[in-house]
Design a protein around this motif. Structure first.
Motif, PDB file in Angstrom:
ATOM      1  N   ALA A 143      94.017  57.036  38.201  1.00  9.19           N
ATOM      2  CA  ALA A 143      94.957  57.768  37.348  1.00  9.19           C
ATOM      3  C   ALA A 143      94.398  58.032  35.968  1.00  9.19           C
ATOM      4  CB  ALA A 143      96.255  56.978  37.196  1.00  9.19           C
ATOM      5  N   HIS A 146      99.342  60.303  30.522  1.00  7.62           N
ATOM      6  CA  HIS A 146      99.919  61.475  29.858  1.00  7.62           C
ATOM      7  C   HIS A 146     100.555  60.948  28.589  1.00  7.62           C
ATOM      8  CE1 HIS A 146     102.796  64.692  29.026  1.00  7.62           C
ATOM      9  NE2 HIS A 146     102.080  65.474  29.816  1.00  7.62           N
ATOM     10  N   LEU A 148     103.308  61.165  27.552  1.00  9.96           N
ATOM     11  CA  LEU A 148     104.670  60.693  27.806  1.00  9.96           C
ATOM     12  C   LEU A 148     104.748  59.563  28.829  1.00  9.96           C
ATOM     13  CD1 LEU A 148     106.632  64.086  27.853  1.00  9.96           C
ATOM     14  CD2 LEU A 148     106.457  62.437  25.993  1.00  9.96           C
ATOM     15  N   ASN A 151      99.472  56.259  33.369  1.00 11.25           N
ATOM     16  CA  ASN A 151      99.114  56.398  34.791  1.00 11.25           C
ATOM     17  C   ASN A 151     100.003  57.379  35.544  1.00 11.25           C
ATOM     18  OD1 ASN A 151      97.025  54.531  34.658  1.00 11.25           O
ATOM     19  ND2 ASN A 151      98.380  52.804  35.071  1.00 11.25           N
ATOM     20  N   MET A 152     100.481  58.399  34.860  1.00  6.53           N
ATOM     21  CA  MET A 152     101.437  59.308  35.488  1.00  6.53           C
ATOM     22  C   MET A 152     100.749  60.364  36.359  1.00  6.53           C
ATOM     23  SD  MET A 152     104.603  58.799  35.233  1.00  6.53           S
ATOM     24  CE  MET A 152     105.533  57.438  34.524  1.00  6.53           C
ATOM     25  N   ILE A 153      99.432  60.534  36.197  1.00  2.00           N
ATOM     26  CA  ILE A 153      98.707  61.584  36.900  1.00  2.00           C
ATOM     27  C   ILE A 153      97.558  60.931  37.651  1.00  2.00           C
ATOM     28  CG2 ILE A 153      97.457  63.741  36.598  1.00  2.00           C
ATOM     29  CD1 ILE A 153      98.707  63.720  33.678  1.00  2.00           C
ATOM     30  N   GLY A 154      97.544  61.049  38.958  1.00  2.00           N
ATOM     31  CA  GLY A 154      96.465  60.386  39.677  1.00  2.00           C
ATOM     32  C   GLY A 154      96.541  60.585  41.176  1.00  2.00           C
ATOM     33  N   LYS A 322     107.319  54.517  37.455  1.00  2.00           N
ATOM     34  CA  LYS A 322     107.166  55.195  38.748  1.00  2.00           C
ATOM     35  C   LYS A 322     108.027  54.558  39.837  1.00  2.00           C
ATOM     36  CE  LYS A 322     102.575  55.149  38.748  1.00  2.00           C
ATOM     37  NZ  LYS A 322     102.282  54.821  37.348  1.00  2.00           N
TER      38      LYS A 322
END
Lengths: 362, 362
Positions: A143, A146, A148, A151-154, A322
């Motif tokens: 990840a 972001h 905001l 580890n929000m993108i991965g 998440k």
């Protein structure tokens, strides 16, 4: 040398754990002619890039490398793009193997780059921090952050091998050794009471980097994690247990800005909050909470909320976790010491009470 | 309404093809209470966003949307990040469903965003261009561009459903209809001689948007693609055949800068070059090359290289193709009309000759 296997549905991969593995050609799943790109950072490169490059060239690989800046705040789409640019400039194809040489940030960014470059190329993890050796290098979570949320993108993307050279810990700052121990203690707390008790006996040796105890400890953590990942690769169930303290911890990291507190430090306090909440719910005793607190303190870890963060500051960040489903908070709590579970829809005022229990008021 | 199923190892998903499906609640795999985020662009939003939103609200979904700028040049990591920002601002969790409403660019960016947001959320494709209806919305290839190469960053990630409303083609510029026909003709050329012959008879009807012929044509293309994807989801083999003309075509797109020539226009010329090379290798006859050229021309597509691009400009870009292995070019060529194969290590001077054969010299 110890070896733990991670068993996935479609394949398995080994985690090698031992001293001086960076120079050990036999642990690299590579052959002459392979094209590799090492992703590392400015701190690790002067220490180990030359060593790894030499070993790979001895195997007969074509080696190139890219160096990112050091730190959690560089765990971004921009750093990801630096890796892509380096790969494209040198015409790397789908057969190139990416090697992540560094701590958790490098492993996460390089792993996600491997998942994404030309829709997926092979990669190898060489974690050089205790935290990444016991946690982030195993299990295929990759990840970037972001602004905001962490580890929000991965992607879920598994390496073909993990190579853990425990001698790299000799160059790691003490503060980061301690941060790694937060995740080690977590494994005992959530799934393995005998290991928790072993830690109560050996924590001073680990802080002092005793090689035999370190290897045993890292292998045990990797085995626990490998078992969980084998059962639940993409976190539909059990895998969430590994996140004890992480929902509170991420709130601390996000609130303070990435990199001010180390991830492990935030997880230490988060684990205390989860334990306090478990006590409020009547699951565990005050004495067990005390055992956890004492073990964390012996590893020189914080156990109370940062000075400049109020209990009310936590929830807005925690709601972006998440694990949130249908707008409801899901928290990993302790049924007993050594046994965790996922609690759904816990009363928010109790959550706040638990945070308060771990806050020092002037 | 026609329906084609894509059979994957672990699951299947339907492609619905028909008139006025945007307002047809029964084709959406959604239920009351589902949280959805529609990703669309500034051109499509005024035309169809209201319609789709109304249908979803009728189902009982909570609907929000994000609008990207229109065009291939916005198929970037920055656009991807705009989607993540929108999702995080509204606290979208792992249970949110992303809907791609638009052409190939929207489908590719939104699909990759769905693959990456919190390491993967569900998504639905609603392609509104002929190109995306017959090609990019089916099969799970998602990607963004890098300034050094097209589609270099992405994931294999399958939608849970594809909804093709052929009436959306009525608002599509003629030039884009034609560009879509380039991919349609490609399917016939690589895998289906009877379909190629059907196209020779019906191409004028397709250019004129005859609804019955359009539906038959789109369903046939989706079926061919679905069969290929079922055999080879992650392009280890057969799936590469779908790339006839694409290695040449990508060179054109990259050289001219994304968005100056439409993808389909570049593929049309690329297909001619692949056919010319196939003729040079003695596979197909001059007459077959002529049939392909004539069919492309009847669809108002270019069949020769752009004026300002020299034959020598192609190879450097072609060497960055994702099919390149061990530094060697792999090209999709024709064994006969209706039968393609992957050629390895074709003599570069022959490749250049084929490019020259499709170049008009003053």
């Amino acid at each position: 040398m110890l070896c733990v296997n991670v068993e996935l549905k479609e394949r398995r991969y080994p985690i090698h754990i031992g001293e001086n593995l960076l120079t050990e050609t036999s642990v690299y799943p590579l052959t002459a002619g392979d094209k590799v790109m090492i992703v590392t950072n400015e701190t690790i490169a002067p220490l180990y890039l030359h060593t790894v490059t030499a070993t790979l060239e001895k195997i007969g690989c074509q080696v190139s490398s890219v160096q990112l800046k050091d730190g959690e705040k560089y765990k971004t789409l921009d750093s990801l793009n630096e890796i892509f640019t380096a790969l494209l400039r040198e015409n790397h194809g789908r057969d190139t193997i990416l090697i992540a040489l560094g701590g958790g940030v490098i492993g996460d960014v390089a792993g996600y780059a491997a998942a994404s470059y030309q829709r997926g190329i092979r990669f190898i993890q060489i974690p050089t921090t205790l935290l990444s050796q016991v946690d982030s290098s195993v299990g295929g979570k990759t990840a970037v952050n972001h602004e905001l949320g962490k580890n929000m993108i991965g992607a879920f993307y598994q390496p073909i091998s993990v190579i853990i050279d425990t001698t790299t810990l000799n160059t790691l700052p003490k503060r980061e050794i301690n941060a790694g121990l937060a995740e080690v203690i977590k494994y005992g707390a959530i799934l393995d009471l005998p290991f928790f008790e072993w830690l109560e006996q050996h924590i001073d040796n680990l802080v002092a980097l005793n090689p035999a105890d370190l290897q045993h400890c890292i292998a045990r953590c990797c085995q626990i994690k490998a078992d969980v990942v084998a059962r639940d690769e993409t976190e539909k169930g059990d895998r969430a247990l590994l996140n004890l303290g992480h929902t509170f911890g991420h709130a601390i990291e996000t609130y303070l800005g990435y990199g001010n507190w180390l991830h492990g430090e935030a997880v230490a306090v988060g684990s205390m909050m989860a334990a306090a909440l478990s006590e409020l719910l009547g699951n565990i005793s005050k004495k067990d909470v005390g055992r956890l607190e004492k073990l964390l303190a012996r590893a020189n870890l914080p156990t109370i909320s940062p000075d400049n963060m109020q209990p009310e500051d936590y929830l807005p960040h925690m709601m972006r976790d998440k694990k949130v489903l249908a707008g409801k908070l899901r928290l990993v709590l302790l049924k007993s010491l050594g046994q965790a579970y996922v609690a759904t829809d816990t009363d928010k005022s109790l959550v706040l009470d638990a945070i308060r229990a771990c806050t020092q008021f002037d």
